[in-house]
Design a protein around this motif. Structure first.
Motif, PDB file in Angstrom:
ATOM      1  N   LEU A 108       0.808  -1.219   0.000  1.00  0.00           N
ATOM      2  CA  LEU A 108       0.000   0.000   0.000  1.00  0.00           C
ATOM      3  C   LEU A 108       0.842   1.271   0.000  1.00  0.00           C
ATOM      4  N   THR A 109       2.153   1.130   0.189  1.00  0.00           N
ATOM      5  CA  THR A 109       3.049   2.295   0.145  1.00  0.00           C
ATOM      6  C   THR A 109       3.763   2.405  -1.201  1.00  0.00           C
ATOM      7  N   LYS A 110       3.546   1.419  -2.077  1.00  0.00           N
ATOM      8  CA  LYS A 110       4.248   1.389  -3.355  1.00  0.00           C
ATOM      9  C   LYS A 110       3.332   1.804  -4.501  1.00  0.00           C
ATOM     10  N   GLU A 111       3.929   2.276  -5.559  1.00  0.00           N
ATOM     11  CA  GLU A 111       3.171   2.601  -6.770  1.00  0.00           C
ATOM     12  C   GLU A 111       3.362   1.497  -7.791  1.00  0.00           C
ATOM     13  N   ILE A 112       3.048   0.293  -7.347  1.00  0.00           N
ATOM     14  CA  ILE A 112       3.116  -0.861  -8.231  1.00  0.00           C
ATOM     15  C   ILE A 112       2.114  -1.885  -7.710  1.00  0.00           C
ATOM     16  N   ALA A 113       1.404  -2.527  -8.617  1.00  0.00           N
ATOM     17  CA  ALA A 113       0.366  -3.462  -8.186  1.00  0.00           C
ATOM     18  C   ALA A 113       0.276  -4.641  -9.143  1.00  0.00           C
ATOM     19  N   PRO A 114       1.168  -5.639  -8.985  1.00  0.00           N
ATOM     20  CA  PRO A 114       1.056  -6.843  -9.806  1.00  0.00           C
ATOM     21  C   PRO A 114      -0.236  -7.585  -9.456  1.00  0.00           C
ATOM     22  N   PRO A 115      -0.702  -8.441 -10.349  1.00  0.00           N
ATOM     23  CA  PRO A 115      -1.963  -9.154 -10.109  1.00  0.00           C
ATOM     24  C   PRO A 115      -2.030  -9.856  -8.755  1.00  0.00           C
ATOM     25  N   SER A 116      -0.924 -10.467  -8.314  1.00  0.00           N
ATOM     26  CA  SER A 116      -0.955 -11.196  -7.043  1.00  0.00           C
ATOM     27  C   SER A 116      -1.220 -10.259  -5.867  1.00  0.00           C
ATOM     28  N   ILE A 117      -0.708  -9.022  -5.912  1.00  0.00           N
ATOM     29  CA  ILE A 117      -0.932  -8.053  -4.832  1.00  0.00           C
ATOM     30  C   ILE A 117      -2.378  -7.558  -4.860  1.00  0.00           C
ATOM     31  N   GLU A 135     -11.174  -2.483   3.699  1.00  0.00           N
ATOM     32  CA  GLU A 135     -11.746  -2.151   2.403  1.00  0.00           C
ATOM     33  C   GLU A 135     -11.592  -0.662   2.089  1.00  0.00           C
ATOM     34  N   GLN A 136     -11.856   0.196   3.067  1.00  0.00           N
ATOM     35  CA  GLN A 136     -11.728   1.642   2.845  1.00  0.00           C
ATOM     36  C   GLN A 136     -10.284   2.033   2.559  1.00  0.00           C
ATOM     37  N   GLU A 137      -9.358   1.343   3.192  1.00  0.00           N
ATOM     38  CA  GLU A 137      -7.937   1.599   2.940  1.00  0.00           C
ATOM     39  C   GLU A 137      -7.586   1.244   1.495  1.00  0.00           C
ATOM     40  N   LEU A 138      -8.132   0.126   1.015  1.00  0.00           N
ATOM     41  CA  LEU A 138      -7.876  -0.291  -0.361  1.00  0.00           C
ATOM     42  C   LEU A 138      -8.518   0.680  -1.348  1.00  0.00           C
ATOM     43  N   ILE A 139      -9.740   1.124  -1.057  1.00  0.00           N
ATOM     44  CA  ILE A 139     -10.422   2.083  -1.935  1.00  0.00           C
ATOM     45  C   ILE A 139      -9.612   3.374  -2.059  1.00  0.00           C
ATOM     46  N   ALA A 140      -9.117   3.885  -0.929  1.00  0.00           N
ATOM     47  CA  ALA A 140      -8.329   5.121  -0.935  1.00  0.00           C
ATOM     48  C   ALA A 140      -7.048   4.935  -1.735  1.00  0.00           C
ATOM     49  N   TRP A 141      -6.409   3.773  -1.575  1.00  0.00           N
ATOM     50  CA  TRP A 141      -5.157   3.503  -2.295  1.00  0.00           C
ATOM     51  C   TRP A 141      -5.403   3.437  -3.794  1.00  0.00           C
ATOM     52  N   ILE A 142      -6.486   2.770  -4.185  1.00  0.00           N
ATOM     53  CA  ILE A 142      -6.818   2.691  -5.614  1.00  0.00           C
ATOM     54  C   ILE A 142      -7.102   4.081  -6.166  1.00  0.00           C
ATOM     55  N   GLY A 143      -7.837   4.891  -5.384  1.00  0.00           N
ATOM     56  CA  GLY A 143      -8.185   6.233  -5.835  1.00  0.00           C
ATOM     57  C   GLY A 143      -6.964   7.087  -6.121  1.00  0.00           C
ATOM     58  N   LYS A 144      -5.911   6.906  -5.351  1.00  0.00           N
ATOM     59  CA  LYS A 144      -4.691   7.712  -5.527  1.00  0.00           C
ATOM     60  C   LYS A 144      -3.791   7.150  -6.621  1.00  0.00           C
ATOM     61  N   ASN A 145      -4.037   5.897  -7.021  1.00  0.00           N
ATOM     62  CA  ASN A 145      -3.103   5.247  -7.933  1.00  0.00           C
ATOM     63  C   ASN A 145      -3.806   4.595  -9.123  1.00  0.00           C
ATOM     64  N   ARG A 146      -4.808   5.268  -9.617  1.00  0.00           N
ATOM     65  CA  ARG A 146      -5.571   4.730 -10.747  1.00  0.00           C
ATOM     66  C   ARG A 146      -4.684   4.472 -11.960  1.00  0.00           C
TER      67      ARG A 146
END
Length: 367
Positions: A296-305, A320-331
């Motif tokens: 959640l601190t990286k700007e990389i998201a391979p399928p397994s992550i 879930e809210q943490e994941l939503i916020a992370w996705i929002g910042k790293n679309r």
């Protein structure tokens, strides 16, 4: 104390399997077998949650040939709780070796009080507990239906204050005074209500495992029980019924790394989520061992992550809210297709197994 039947409910049972040598002089016990005997459940299927608790050593006890050790537990399960009593004693083989055997009695629901009363009534009637001795005819309980009521045990204020304090210490209370089974149960019940956790007690204990998972232990050998407790991991939580970290991690690996989606792995994983009773800090540790927090601190998201963080929401809904916020910042680098595909497979299969008890957010709803 007066016990009287109110409504009938079935008692199920099963026993430790043994190998018998049938000779002209009569049956002899050769050894333990790998299968249960005397199973009275429909289709001889012992509930999964009870089998898990046995495998994870929550009913391991050694009584004596004269005095059995009795363990009582409420076991949470997907389809409701089970109340279980195991009566554990020793029998001798043809070689003169003493081997431990157990006889389990089971009722559906939070009916342990009734089961305890029934076991105690058998003792008063027969002057012995209903142990499992493979060399004696087994009286069947398959068709015995019962439900008993009992008077409430009076607990003094001093007793309550003492138990209130000990309940905070995360160790079982040990009793070595001569007490009936019903009294030990009622004191354990009081402690379980203080801890808001599934009730667990041991009676006439000589040797036990998972001592810290009990609310109360009545023992014939206090020194031995205290030594076992001192050796057990101090972090064991009495609320935990099953915790198999290696198994959980294998299931997570299968779900996030295998190209083909495994319904078997998902079903097993969801059983762990529902039945294990693990506090959130344990789940956080398991997922962090796979790198969830670091991801959640990286700007990389391979399928397994992506799959890992999605799966984590099922075990720890608050993330879930943490994941939503992370996705929002790293679309820009988040693979929406992987998430939507994995989410869809999870929800479709979970719904078929457990109904609409679980949900995961849709990216289409996030704008």
């Amino acid at each position: 104390m007066q016990n009287f039947p109110i409504n009938p409910i079935p008692i199920h049972e099963f026993s430790t399997g043994v190998v018998l040598d049938k000779s002209t002089s009569g049956d002899n016990i050769v050894s333990l077998s790998q299968k249960w005997m005397n199973i009275s459940f429909p289709d001889e299927k012992i509930p999964h949650s009870i089998q898990r608790a046995i495998i994870n050593q929550f009913f391991v006890a050694t009584g004596t040939e004269e005095e059995p050790t009795i363990i009582g537990r409420v076991i949470p399960g997907i389809d409701g709780n089970w109340s279980v009593i195991s009566i554990n004693n020793l029998v001798k083989t043809t070689d003169g070796e003493s081997i431990p055997v157990s006889r389990f009695f089971v009722t559906l629901g939070n009916t342990l009080e009734n089961l305890v009363n029934w076991v105690q009534s058998q003792y008063l009637l027969l002057d012995s507990y209903p142990i499992w001795n493979p060399l004696r005819p087994l009286e069947k309980t398959r068709n015995q239906l019962f439900l008993f009521s009992q008077d409430q045990l009076f607990l003094s204020q001093q007793f309550k204050q003492e138990y209130n304090q000990k309940a905070k210490e995360n160790t079982p209370i040990i009793l070595n005074e001569e007490l009936p089974l019903t009294t030990v149960y009622q004191r354990a019940e009081y402690l379980a209500k203080l801890n808001i956790s599934p009730l667990a007690f041991a009676y006439q204990a000589v040797n036990l495992k998972r001592c810290r998972s009990f609310h109360l232990i009545h023992t014939l050998n206090e020194g031995n029980i205290r030594e076992v407790i001192s050796r057990e991991h101090l972090g064991i939580n009495p609320n935990i019924i099953v915790f198999d970290e290696d198994k959980i991690k294998v299931l997570i690996k299968r779900l996030i790394h295998q190209e083909a989606f495994s319904l078997t792995a998902l079903n097993a994983f969801m059983r762990e989520v529902i039945e294990s009773g693990l506090p959130q800090q344990y789940w956080h540790k398991i997922f962090d061992d796979f790198g969830a927090s670091i991801a959640l601190t990286k700007e990389i998201a391979p399928p397994s992550i992506i799959k890992l963080l999605t799966l984590r929401c099922l075990a720890i809904p608050e993330t879930e809210q943490e994941l939503i916020a992370w996705i929002g910042k790293n679309r820009s680098f988040f693979n929406t297709e992987v998430y939507n595909s994995f989410r869809g497979k999870l929800l479709r299969n979970i719904s078929s197994l457990y109904g609409n008890r679980f949900d995961l957010f849709s990216l289409d709803d996030q704008g």
